[in-house]
Write an enzyme that holds these catalytic residues in place. Structure first.
Site, short mmCIF file in Angstrom:
data_model
loop_
_atom_site.label_atom_id
_atom_site.label_comp_id
_atom_site.label_asym_id
_atom_site.label_seq_id
_atom_site.Cartn_x
_atom_site.Cartn_y
_atom_site.Cartn_z
N LYS A 13 0.83 -1.21 0.00
CA LYS A 13 0.00 0.00 0.00
C LYS A 13 0.87 1.27 0.00
CE LYS A 13 -3.82 -2.35 -0.05
NZ LYS A 13 -3.33 -3.72 -0.22
C1 LIG Z 1 -9.67 -3.28 -1.84
C2 LIG Z 1 -9.04 -4.04 -0.71
N1 LIG Z 1 -9.73 -4.24 0.40
C3 LIG Z 1 -9.20 -4.88 1.47
C4 LIG Z 1 -7.92 -5.38 1.43
C5 LIG Z 1 -7.38 -6.10 2.61
O1 LIG Z 1 -6.31 -5.42 3.17
P1 LIG Z 1 -5.38 -6.14 4.26
O2 LIG Z 1 -4.35 -6.91 3.49
O3 LIG Z 1 -4.78 -5.01 5.04
O4 LIG Z 1 -6.25 -7.00 5.08
C6 LIG Z 1 -7.15 -5.18 0.29
C7 LIG Z 1 -5.78 -5.70 0.23
O5 LIG Z 1 -5.14 -5.70 -0.78
C8 LIG Z 1 -7.72 -4.51 -0.82
O6 LIG Z 1 -7.03 -4.31 -1.94
#
Ligand SMILES: Cc1ncc(COP(=O)(O)O)c(C=O)c1O
Length: 372
Positions: free
Chosen positions: A184
């Site tokens: 990110k």
């Molecule tokens: C659109 C979206 N939502 C949620 C997530 C979940 O994030 P995390 O890996 O911090 O749980 C991601 C992860 O890539 C994502 O791209």
């Protein structure tokens, strides 16, 4: 040969590494003062009038946001058909039903015009994704939510530092969830945060992320409900604090590099470009569409050829209805054709703050050559 160019890479500086060393030496490793400081810094970044709580991931944050919004069995939640699977999985994990709405080809965000037709008596919430860092139309989104009495859980996993008319995503709105995964725009290794204007919800998030524990007035531990174990560590929080300090600089560089891609691809018809957005776009990813079928080439073959030329190409994402779990539930990719197309044709080109302008030139040159 030039060094391999991945599609993304976090920028961790020596200062951050030294600060992590200090946390390790402090003996305070789990959630402590650094977590509090990280939450304070995020709240300040978001303008100072929000409650922010951090947790181990956006996935954990989205799930607890939905639970605090009262989503449960048989409720319906509107989700874009193009996103990472987590966006729908969190709904399914609460035994609620994700209702997929198609996206817009240009912005790759949920097509809000299609939301009213997806609303039923069971719809409780809408969960838009600010895809690749491009904010959805917030006036239209919150207008729809107000008209239909829906909660909004913004999946802002891609959108830390994104802005709408100079207001950061997460500085307003219902429940806004960020991700700090290493891919990110800023990272805390793994990590996530929820921003809310509701102090009671923030207190519930503290309980959800740590066993449902609440201390009574005398300071004794009590358990209010069977909570999760998704509290962030102070080590992760320290990384996050340093990254947040550099976030606006990172995002400025991302926008410059995205601008270079637009220059390099000017007049080239071999790819479908993403929407340009405005200065509020944080360019979490730079994605183009390639009609692999028409070219008689598979996407994995394209990725392999590009990798052999030293360039990493990502795929974000297959459409959610195309995934086995959702197919088996009876969802059909054809029902959301734009997301289905993007799912088949999308490729993520390298974009991260430490990249040089020449790297963009090289990616575009190789891509054009491979597709010749
Ligand atoms: C659109 C979206 N939502 C949620 C997530 C979940 O994030 P995390 O890996 O911090 O749980 C991601 C992860 O890539 C994502 O791209």
């Amino acid at each position: 040969m030039k060094p391999f160019l991945p599609f993304t890479r976090p920028s961790i500086d020596a200062e951050s590494i030294a600060a992590v060393g200090e946390v390790l030496r402090s003996g305070q490793l789990a959630s402590g003062p650094k977590v509090q400081a990280f939450e304070g810094a995020l709240a300040e970044y978001l303008g100072g009038n929000r409650q922010v709580r951090v947790m181990t991931s956006a996935t954990a944050g989205l799930e607890m946001a939905l639970e605090v919004a009262g989503i449960g069995p048989d409720d319906e939640v509107i989700v874009p058909a193009m996103s990472f699977a987590a966006s729908a999985n969190v709904v399914a994990r609460l035994r609620a039903k994700p209702v997929f709405v198609d996206i817009d080809l240009d912005t790759r965000n949920i097509n809000l015009d299609r939301v009213p037709a997806a609303i039923t008596a069971k719809t409780r919430a809408i969960m838009p994704v600010h895809f690749a860092g491009l904010p959805v139309d917030m006036d239209a989104l919150y207008g729809l939510a107000a008209d239909h009495g829906l909660r909004v859980v913004e999946d802002a996993a891609h959108a830390i530092g994104s802005r709408v008319a100079d207001r950061p995503i997460g500085s307003f709105g219902d429940l806004v969830v960020f991700s700090f995964h290493p891919n990110k725009n800023m990272t805390s290794i793994e990590g996530g945060a929820i921003s809310t204007g509701d102090a009671l919800a923030a207190e519930l998030f503290e309980q959800y992320r740590f066993h449902g524990i609440k201390r009574n007035a005398a300071g004794e531990v009590d358990v209010m409900f069977p909570g999760a174990k998704s509290n962030l560590t102070d080590i992760a929080a320290q990384v996050g604090i340093d990254q947040l300090r550099r976030l606006d600089g990172f995002n400025l560089r991302r926008r410059e590099l995205a601008g270079r891609y637009f220059e390099e691809f000017e007049g080239y018809s071999g790819v479908v470009m993403p929407a340009r957005g405005d200065a509020g776009h944080s360019w979490h990813m730079f994605q183009v569409l390639i009609d692999f079928q028409a070219r008689g080439m598979t996407r994995p073959a394209f990725q392999k050829i590009m990798a052999d030329r030293g360039i990493g190409i990502g795929v974000h994402y297959p459409s959610i209805p195309s995934l086995k779990y959702y197919r088996d539930l009876g969802y059909r990719d054809e029902d959301t054709p734009v997301a289905a197309r993007v799912g088949r044709e999308t490729v993520t080109l390298p974009l991260f703050p430490a990249m040089q302008d020449e790297d963009v030139t090289r990616v575009c040159r190789e891509l054009r050559d491979v597709l010749k």
